[in-house]
Scaffold this motif. Structure first.
Motif, PDB file in Angstrom:
ATOM      1  N   ARG B  18       0.815  -1.222   0.000  1.00 21.05           N
ATOM      2  CA  ARG B  18       0.000   0.000   0.000  1.00 21.05           C
ATOM      3  C   ARG B  18       0.843   1.265   0.000  1.00 21.05           C
ATOM      4  O   ARG B  18       0.323   2.365  -0.098  1.00 21.05           O
ATOM      5  CB  ARG B  18      -0.949  -0.001   1.214  1.00 21.05           C
ATOM      6  CG  ARG B  18      -2.136  -0.925   0.986  1.00 21.05           C
ATOM      7  CD  ARG B  18      -2.983  -1.029   2.221  1.00 21.05           C
ATOM      8  NE  ARG B  18      -2.329  -1.860   3.228  1.00 21.05           N
ATOM      9  CZ  ARG B  18      -2.929  -2.335   4.312  1.00 21.05           C
ATOM     10  NH1 ARG B  18      -4.182  -2.059   4.541  1.00 21.05           N
ATOM     11  NH2 ARG B  18      -2.286  -3.080   5.174  1.00 21.05           N
ATOM     12  N   HIS B  70      -4.677   4.851  -1.408  1.00 18.72           N
ATOM     13  CA  HIS B  70      -5.073   3.803  -0.473  1.00 18.72           C
ATOM     14  C   HIS B  70      -5.374   4.441   0.881  1.00 18.72           C
ATOM     15  O   HIS B  70      -4.464   4.857   1.587  1.00 18.72           O
ATOM     16  CB  HIS B  70      -3.967   2.759  -0.321  1.00 18.72           C
ATOM     17  CG  HIS B  70      -3.669   2.041  -1.584  1.00 18.72           C
ATOM     18  ND1 HIS B  70      -4.480   1.063  -2.089  1.00 18.72           N
ATOM     19  CD2 HIS B  70      -2.645   2.171  -2.454  1.00 18.72           C
ATOM     20  CE1 HIS B  70      -3.960   0.608  -3.221  1.00 18.72           C
ATOM     21  NE2 HIS B  70      -2.857   1.271  -3.464  1.00 18.72           N
ATOM     22  N   ALA B  73      -3.472   3.314   3.926  1.00 21.05           N
ATOM     23  CA  ALA B  73      -2.008   3.283   3.866  1.00 21.05           C
ATOM     24  C   ALA B  73      -1.423   3.767   5.194  1.00 21.05           C
ATOM     25  O   ALA B  73      -1.937   4.701   5.794  1.00 21.05           O
ATOM     26  CB  ALA B  73      -1.497   4.159   2.726  1.00 21.05           C
TER      27      ALA B  73
END
Lengths: 91, 91, 91, 91, 91
Positions: B18, B70, B73
Motif C-alpha cells: 500500500r 489507499h 495506507a
C-alpha cells in the motif's frame, strides 16, 4: 493548543487543491513567559489574524481539520483564536 | 505543518504494497529563519517536488492519509505544497 | 497524559464559536519530580480547576474532543482530572 | 515516517492479547546523516526485518494500525519498509 | 510505543467519570540503553503492573482508547504490556 505569534506569510502556487482558500502563516511558538521557544509551525488561518498578533493554534490533524471546508484536507494546524491578554493567576 | 527542504530520496524494494506508487523523500525541517533544525522526516510526495526545493509537509496520520489513494495506507507525513516564497510581515 | 500546574488564564474574544463556553488555561508541564519542564500547553477546563492546582491534561485531538459538547471543536488538549497526591511506589 | 535501525527485540509474555502475533522491536531513530539521534521507539514488524537493518517506521496510531489484523489494537508504531539505500539529491 | 518504568501512582478524586476504574500511573520513559530520558507520561494500566516494572506504553489517543471500556474516554496513553527482557540483536 499552543500560543504563537504570527511572523510570516507563505506564498505557494503549486499546492494540493484542497489547501486553497485559506491563508497560510508561519507562527513562532511562545513559552509561558511569552518568549520565543525556537519552535515554529505552519498553520491555516480561520480567524482573520493581523500583523504580529498572538494567537492560539490547534496542532493535530483530526482536531484541526474540523474548521476547514474540505473535511479531507491534509491539514494538521489551524489558528483558532486571537489572544486579548493572558492573566497570571494569583497563587 | 512544517517547512522542509527535500534532501534525499529513499530507495526501498521490500515494503508494504500500500506504500507503492509514491516517491519517498527525506526532508530536513527548517526553522523560522530558514536554518536546519537538525530534525528530519520521511514523507511521500504528492506534488511533484524537485531538487532542493522548499516544501510544506503535513505530519499526522489522519491528515496525511487523505491525499493517498489507499485510504488505509500507513502514512504519517505527506508533502502538500511547494513554497514560492516566505514574506516577513511588517510589524 | 501529562501532569501540569494551572498558571495563567487566556482571555480571547475573537475565536471560533465552537470554542465558546469552556475556560482556557495555560498549564506548565511538570516532570516526575514535580519540577517545571519549561514546556507549556493551552487546555480547556472541564473539571473546574482552581488557583495553582496540579491537574492531568490529555493532549491529543481525538481523545480531547470527547469531553467537549461540540464534537467537531478544534481542540487538542483538555484538563481531565485534579491530582490529590502522587505516591511514590516502594521498590 | 522516520528512519530507524533495528537494535533490540522485546520479549513480553504478559500483554494485551490484541498485541499477539507480531514481533516487537526497539528501533534507534537516525538523523539525515545516518547518525543516532538518541531517540528510540518500540514498533511492530510487518515486513520481516533482519539484524541491524535500516527501516522506515510509521509513528502514529491511526496510520500504524492499518497494517495490523486487529483494527482495534493499541499500536502507535509499525515498521513499514526496509531501506535499500538513501540517495543524496544533486543540488 | 515507548519503554517506561512504573514510578508513581496518581491519586485523583475529582476527575471525569469516564476515567474511573483504571489505576493511573506516572511512567518514566527509558532510552535504548535502559537509562532515564527525563521524559515522563501519565498512563492508564490495563495489564496489572507491579512495583518498578518495565512496561510498554502506547502514546496516542486513537490507539490508546481501544483498550478502555468507555470508547469516548479522554485517554492518550495506556500500558499495554510488561517487558520480560530486551534482547540485543547480534550484528
Amino acid at each position: 493548543m499552543k500560543i504563537g505569534i504570527v511572523s510570516r506569510k507563505i506564498i505557494s502556487t503549486e499546492k494540493n487543491k484542497r489547501l486553497e482558500g485559506y491563508p497560510l502563516y508561519v507562527l513562532d511558538i511562545l513559552d509561558t513567559e511569552g518568549n520565543l521557544t525556537g519552535e515554529s509551525v505552519v498553520a491555516f488561518d480561520t480567524v482573520g489574524v493581523g500583523i504580529g498578533e498572538k494567537v492560539i493554534v490547534t496542532i493535530e490533524g483530526d482536531a484541526a481539520v474540523q474548521l476547514i471546508k474540505h473535511k479531507d484536507a491534509p491539514v494538521d494546524a489551524v489558528i483558532v483564536a486571537k489572544i486579548d491578554r493572558i492573566d497570571e493567576i494569583e497563587k
